[in-house]
Design a protein around this motif. Structure first.
Motif, PDB file in Angstrom:
ATOM      1  N   LEU A   1      40.563  63.523  58.536  1.00 10.33           N
ATOM      2  CA  LEU A   1      41.640  64.481  58.779  1.00 10.33           C
ATOM      3  C   LEU A   1      42.895  64.063  58.017  1.00 10.33           C
ATOM      4  N   TYR A   2      43.153  62.758  57.981  1.00 12.72           N
ATOM      5  CA  TYR A   2      44.330  62.261  57.267  1.00 12.72           C
ATOM      6  C   TYR A   2      44.199  62.537  55.774  1.00 12.72           C
ATOM      7  N   ARG A   3      42.972  62.405  55.256  1.00 17.00           N
ATOM      8  CA  ARG A   3      42.738  62.686  53.838  1.00 17.00           C
ATOM      9  C   ARG A   3      43.068  64.153  53.508  1.00 17.00           C
ATOM     10  N   TYR A   4      42.898  65.020  54.492  1.00 18.02           N
ATOM     11  CA  TYR A   4      43.133  66.445  54.295  1.00 18.02           C
ATOM     12  C   TYR A   4      44.482  66.884  54.848  1.00 18.02           C
ATOM     13  N   ARG A   5      45.441  65.938  54.938  1.00 19.83           N
ATOM     14  CA  ARG A   5      46.731  66.276  55.558  1.00 19.83           C
ATOM     15  C   ARG A   5      47.475  67.336  54.775  1.00 19.83           C
ATOM     16  N   GLU A   6      47.268  67.348  53.436  1.00 20.52           N
ATOM     17  CA  GLU A   6      47.980  68.339  52.637  1.00 20.52           C
ATOM     18  C   GLU A   6      47.482  69.755  52.967  1.00 20.52           C
ATOM     19  N   LEU A   7      46.189  69.865  53.210  1.00 24.13           N
ATOM     20  CA  LEU A   7      45.631  71.166  53.619  1.00 24.13           C
ATOM     21  C   LEU A   7      46.212  71.583  54.968  1.00 24.13           C
ATOM     22  N   LEU A   8      46.288  70.627  55.893  1.00 21.21           N
ATOM     23  CA  LEU A   8      46.832  70.919  57.222  1.00 21.21           C
ATOM     24  C   LEU A   8      48.264  71.443  57.102  1.00 21.21           C
ATOM     25  N   TRP A   9      49.051  70.748  56.295  1.00 24.62           N
ATOM     26  CA  TRP A   9      50.448  71.135  56.129  1.00 24.62           C
ATOM     27  C   TRP A   9      50.561  72.513  55.463  1.00 24.62           C
ATOM     28  N   THR A  10      49.718  72.750  54.464  1.00 25.48           N
ATOM     29  CA  THR A  10      49.732  74.047  53.787  1.00 25.48           C
ATOM     30  C   THR A  10      49.386  75.174  54.757  1.00 25.48           C
ATOM     31  N   LEU A  11      48.419  74.891  55.646  1.00 25.64           N
ATOM     32  CA  LEU A  11      48.039  75.888  56.647  1.00 25.64           C
ATOM     33  C   LEU A  11      49.188  76.170  57.612  1.00 25.64           C
ATOM     34  N   VAL A  12      49.903  75.109  57.996  1.00 16.03           N
ATOM     35  CA  VAL A  12      51.044  75.280  58.900  1.00 16.03           C
ATOM     36  C   VAL A  12      52.100  76.178  58.234  1.00 16.03           C
ATOM     37  N   LEU A  13      52.412  75.861  56.980  1.00 18.01           N
ATOM     38  CA  LEU A  13      53.421  76.652  56.259  1.00 18.01           C
ATOM     39  C   LEU A  13      52.961  78.102  56.109  1.00 18.01           C
ATOM     40  N   ARG A  14      51.663  78.252  55.819  1.00 14.45           N
ATOM     41  CA  ARG A  14      51.127  79.599  55.644  1.00 14.45           C
ATOM     42  C   ARG A  14      51.269  80.401  56.940  1.00 14.45           C
ATOM     43  N   GLU A  15      50.953  79.729  58.048  1.00 15.56           N
ATOM     44  CA  GLU A  15      51.046  80.390  59.341  1.00 15.56           C
ATOM     45  C   GLU A  15      52.481  80.843  59.629  1.00 15.56           C
ATOM     46  N   LEU A  16      53.440  79.943  59.348  1.00 10.22           N
ATOM     47  CA  LEU A  16      54.846  80.271  59.598  1.00 10.22           C
ATOM     48  C   LEU A  16      55.288  81.416  58.694  1.00 10.22           C
ATOM     49  N   ARG A  17      54.821  81.368  57.437  1.00 13.09           N
ATOM     50  CA  ARG A  17      55.248  82.358  56.470  1.00 13.09           C
ATOM     51  C   ARG A  17      54.677  83.730  56.802  1.00 13.09           C
TER      52      ARG A  17
ATOM     53  N   ALA B   1      46.555  73.366  62.904  1.00 12.98           N
ATOM     54  CA  ALA B   1      47.636  74.043  62.174  1.00 12.98           C
ATOM     55  C   ALA B   1      48.315  75.071  63.064  1.00 12.98           C
ATOM     56  N   ALA B   2      47.529  75.789  63.873  1.00 12.10           N
ATOM     57  CA  ALA B   2      48.120  76.773  64.785  1.00 12.10           C
ATOM     58  C   ALA B   2      49.040  76.071  65.789  1.00 12.10           C
ATOM     59  N   VAL B   3      48.624  74.904  66.270  1.00 13.36           N
ATOM     60  CA  VAL B   3      49.438  74.164  67.237  1.00 13.36           C
ATOM     61  C   VAL B   3      50.732  73.676  66.573  1.00 13.36           C
ATOM     62  N   LEU B   4      50.594  73.098  65.376  1.00 13.64           N
ATOM     63  CA  LEU B   4      51.775  72.535  64.712  1.00 13.64           C
ATOM     64  C   LEU B   4      52.790  73.620  64.334  1.00 13.64           C
ATOM     65  N   ALA B   5      52.293  74.786  63.923  1.00 13.74           N
ATOM     66  CA  ALA B   5      53.214  75.879  63.596  1.00 13.74           C
ATOM     67  C   ALA B   5      54.028  76.258  64.832  1.00 13.74           C
ATOM     68  N   ASN B   6      53.360  76.267  65.992  1.00 14.96           N
ATOM     69  CA  ASN B   6      54.078  76.590  67.224  1.00 14.96           C
ATOM     70  C   ASN B   6      54.997  75.463  67.660  1.00 14.96           C
ATOM     71  N   LEU B   7      54.607  74.226  67.320  1.00 11.90           N
ATOM     72  CA  LEU B   7      55.491  73.091  67.620  1.00 11.90           C
ATOM     73  C   LEU B   7      56.810  73.243  66.861  1.00 11.90           C
ATOM     74  N   ILE B   8      56.706  73.655  65.596  1.00 11.79           N
ATOM     75  CA  ILE B   8      57.927  73.830  64.801  1.00 11.79           C
ATOM     76  C   ILE B   8      58.818  74.914  65.411  1.00 11.79           C
ATOM     77  N   HIS B   9      58.185  75.988  65.849  1.00 10.32           N
ATOM     78  CA  HIS B   9      58.958  77.033  66.530  1.00 10.32           C
ATOM     79  C   HIS B   9      59.654  76.507  67.777  1.00 10.32           C
ATOM     80  N   PHE B  10      58.919  75.694  68.513  1.00 14.38           N
ATOM     81  CA  PHE B  10      59.445  75.159  69.765  1.00 14.38           C
ATOM     82  C   PHE B  10      60.658  74.259  69.499  1.00 14.38           C
ATOM     83  N   VAL B  11      60.540  73.421  68.474  1.00 15.28           N
ATOM     84  CA  VAL B  11      61.649  72.520  68.164  1.00 15.28           C
ATOM     85  C   VAL B  11      62.890  73.316  67.735  1.00 15.28           C
TER      86      VAL B  11
END
Lengths: 252, 285
Positions: free
Chosen positions: B8-24, B108-118
Motif C-alpha cells: 500500500l505504501y508503494r502505491y501511496r501516489e495512487l492513493l493520493w491521486t484518488l483522494v484529490l480526484r474525489e475532492l475535485r 481514498a474515500a475515507v481520506l477525502a472525507n477526512l480532509i473535509h472534516f479537518v
C-alpha cells in the motif's frame, strides 16, 4: 531463464457458479430454504502451461468463453489461479477498454495523470511524457476539456496514448483494437510494430484473424480452458478456422 | 498484514491521486463547491437549535456550539461510510483489468472525507472564537488523537462495507438505514448526561446504561469531542411537569481508552477481512 517474459506452469482457474447467485440478500434468504445449494464449478482454465519469451508477439484466439480473458487477467495479476505457478518478469501494462479508468467530469489532462499513475508511472514521469502523449492522442486542443465532451474515438486515443507511454515490457491487449476507426487502427498497428522492433512482449486477444496474422509471430488457440494448439500463427489460425467451420456445419 | 501495508505504501501516489480526484469531482459542477460541505451542517444545526431551544425547552447557552462539536464528527463518520460503500463497485471495470492494492479505493474515500472534516473543524474554531467568544481549552490539544482513532474506526468499517458491497449490493442500503438509526444512539442532539439520567431504568441501572451506551466507540468519541472542545455545561430542560437539570459529568478516560482500543481492533479486523477477499473482486460477473 533470463529471456522468459511469462511462465505459466499447469495453471488452472475454476469459478464457482451457483445457480442462485448470492448477488442479493434475497438470494441468500431464498437459498436457506432449499435443501442444498447447487454449485457448479466452471473450469475457465485447465492445466495451461506456456512459456513466452521476451520480444514475442503472441496471439490468443478461441471462441467466446474459451478462457482467453481469464488467462490475460491472471498474467495481469488481477485474479489468482486456483492451481499452478505464474511468473511474470517485467512491467505489465494492460491496454484498457474504451473509457475504463476515465472520469467524465475531469479534463483530459486530469485523466491522463490518473491513468498514468494507476498504470505505475509517477507524477514526474507523466509530466515529462505529457507532450508526447497529447501529440499521440491528437488532442492538443481538447486536453483541458472534460472527457464527457469527447467522442468515443477521442477517449480511445487518449487511453491508448497513455498506455503506450508507460514504457511497458509486456503489453496485454484484450480486443482493444476492435473499436476505433481505420486511421486509429493503422496508428495502433504501427505502434505495435514499433514495440516489436524494440523487443517488447505483446499478448493480443483478438477475434480478427487478419489482425492476428498481421502482427502475431506465434499464436495460442484456447478451447474450453485448454491449449488446443500453440505454434506458428499461420498454422494455428488455419487449424482454428477449420475447427470453427466444422462446428458451424454441424450446427446447421 | 505488514506485507499488505508495505505494498500500500508503494502505491501511496495512487492513493493520493484518488483522494484529490474525489475532492475535485465532488464539487466540480457546483458554484459553491467546498462550501456545500459547510452549508449542510450549518443549516442542520440552525434547525436543531430552533427546535430544541424553542420547542423542546432546552436551556443551554450556546447550544449550537455543542451540537456542532458532535455533529461535524458525525458527518465525517456518516459520509465516509456512505462514500466508501460504493467505492470498489464503482471502479469494478478498473479492478478487473489493472493490478493495484484494492484497499486504495475505500481508503481514498475515507481520506477525502477526512480532509473535509479537518476543513470544517477549522471553520468551527473560527465560529467558536469569533461568535461564541469561548476561550480555547487546553484539552483541545487532544483533538488530533480523537481524529486519528476515529479515522481508524471509519477505515476499518469502510474496508468491510466496501468489500461486502461488491458481493451483496444490499450492503449499502443496510448501511444507510443503520446510520439513520445510529444517529439517535449517539450524542448529537442530546447530551450524554441525559443518557445517564434516562428514565427508562431504575436509578441503580443508570450507570450500566451509560456504560453500555458508551461502549459504542463512535458514541464515546463524540462525547469526547464535546468535552475536549467546549467547557462543561449544565443542561436544563423545561418539561410540561417539572424542570430537569443535568449536571455535567467529567470525561470518562477509561471508556475513551476502550473506544480507542476498539477502533484499532476494528481497523485490523476490517483490513484482514478485506485482504482475504480482495482478489475475488475481479471474478464477480
Amino acid at each position: 531463464m533470463k529471456d522468459t517474459a511469462i511462465l505459466l506452469e499447469h495453471v488452472s482457474k475454476s469459478y464457482r457458479l451457483s445457480h442462485q447467485p448470492y448477488s442479493s440478500l434475497k438470494g441468500i434468504l431464498l437459498s436457506m430454504f432449499r435443501y442444498r445449494r447447487r454449485i457448479e464449478v466452471h473450469q475457465a482454465l485447465n492445466d495451461v502451461s506456456l512459456t513466452i519469451r521476451h520480444g514475442e508477439t503472441v496471439g490468443l484466439i478461441g471462441v467466446n468463453g474459451s478462457g482467453k480473458s481469464t488467462l490475460l487477467a491472471i498474467i495481469a495479476r488481477v485474479i489468482r489461479p486456483s492451481a499452478g505457478r505464474v511468473q511474470v518478469n517485467g512491467r505489465v501494462a494492460p491496454l484498457l477498454q474504451l473509457g475504463v479508468g476515465f472520469h467524465p467530469d475531469l479534463t483530459g489532462l486530469e485523466n491522463v495523470y490518473f491513468n498514468g499513475i494507476i498504470l505505475g508511472l509517477t507524477r514526474q514521469q507523466i509530466a515529462e511524457r505529457l507532450p508526447s502523449i497529447v501529440r499521440f492522442a491528437e488532442l492538443e486542443e481538447f486536453i483541458d476539456t472534460p472527457v464527457r465532451a469527447y467522442s468515443s474515438g477521442m477517449v480511445l486515443r487518449l487511453g491508448f496514448a497513455v498506455a503506450v507511454h508507460t514504457d511497458p515490457e509486456i503489453i496485454l491487449m484484450d480486443e482493444v483494437l476492435a473499436v476505433g476507426d481505420e486511421a486509429f487502427q493503422h496508428k495502433c498497428l504501427r505502434k505495435i510494430q514499433e514495440f516489436q522492433h524494440e523487443g517488447r512482449t505483446i499478448l493480443l486477444v483478438s477475434h480478427d484473424m487478419n489482425q492476428v496474422r498481421q502482427v502475431a509471430t506465434r499464436t495460442v488457440w484456447l478451447h474450453q480452458g485448454r491449449v488446443m494448439a500453440d505454434g506458428a500463427t499461420d498454422e494455428v489460425v488455419r487449424q482454428y478456422l477449420a475447427f470453427t467451420e466444422e462446428m458451424e456445419r454441424r450446427a446447421i | 498484514m505488514l506485507n499488505e501495508l508495505r505494498e500500500l505504501y508503494r502505491y501511496r501516489e495512487l492513493l493520493w491521486t484518488l483522494v484529490l480526484r474525489e475532492l475535485r469531482v465532488r464539487y466540480k459542477n457546483s458554484y459553491l463547491g467546498f462550501f456545500w460541505s459547510l452549508i449542510v451542517p450549518l443549516v442542520t444545526v440552525a434547525v436543531l437549535t430552533i427546535v430544541f431551544k424553542r420547542v423542546m425547552g432546552m436551556v443551554i447557552p450556546n447550544y449550537s456550539a455543542y451540537v456542532l462539536a458532535a455533529f461535524l464528527p458525525w458527518m465525517y463518520f456518516q459520509t465516509a461510510l456512505l462514500d466508501s460503500s460504493q467505492s470498489v463497485l464503482a471502479q469494478i471495470q478498473l479492478v478487473k483489468k489493472v493490478y493495484f492494492p484494492r484497499e486504495v479505493l475505500p481508503l481514498a474515500a475515507v481520506l477525502a472525507n477526512l480532509i473535509h472534516f479537518v476543513l470544517a473543524l477549522l471553520v468551527f474554531f473560527v465560529y467558536l472564537l469569533g461568535y461564541v467568544g469561548a476561550p480555547l481549552l487546553p484539552s483541545v490539544a487532544l483533538l488530533p488523537v480523537l481524529v486519528f482513532f476515529q479515522t481508524l474506526l471509519i477505515a476499518g468499517l469502510s474496508l468491510i462495507i466496501s468489500c461486502l458491497n461488491v458481493f451483496y449490493e444490499d450492503t449499502k442500503y443496510i448501511v444507510s438505514i443503520g446510520l439513520q438509526l445510529m444517529f439517535y444512539l449517539v450524542p448529537v442532539i442530546y447530551f450524554s448526561e441525559q443518557v445517564y439520567h434516562a428514565q427508562i431504568a431504575s436509578p441503580e441501572w443508570q450507570r450500566w446504561i451509560y456504560l453500555l451506551y458508551h461502549l459504542n466507540p463512535i458514541a464515546m468519541l463524540m462525547t469526547a469531542y464535546r468535552k475536549i472542545l467546549l467547557p462543561p455545561i449544565t443542561v436544563q430542560q423545561i418539561g410540561a411537569v417539572q424542570k430537569q437539570t443535568f449536571a455535567s459529568l467529567p470525561m470518562d478516560w477509561g471508556l475513551l481508552a476502550v473506544a480507542c482500543a476498539v477502533s484499532v481492533v476494528v481497523f485490523m479486523l476490517g483490513y484482514a477481512f478485506f485482504n482475504k477477499r480482495k482478489w475475488d473482486f475481479a471474478e464477480q460477473p
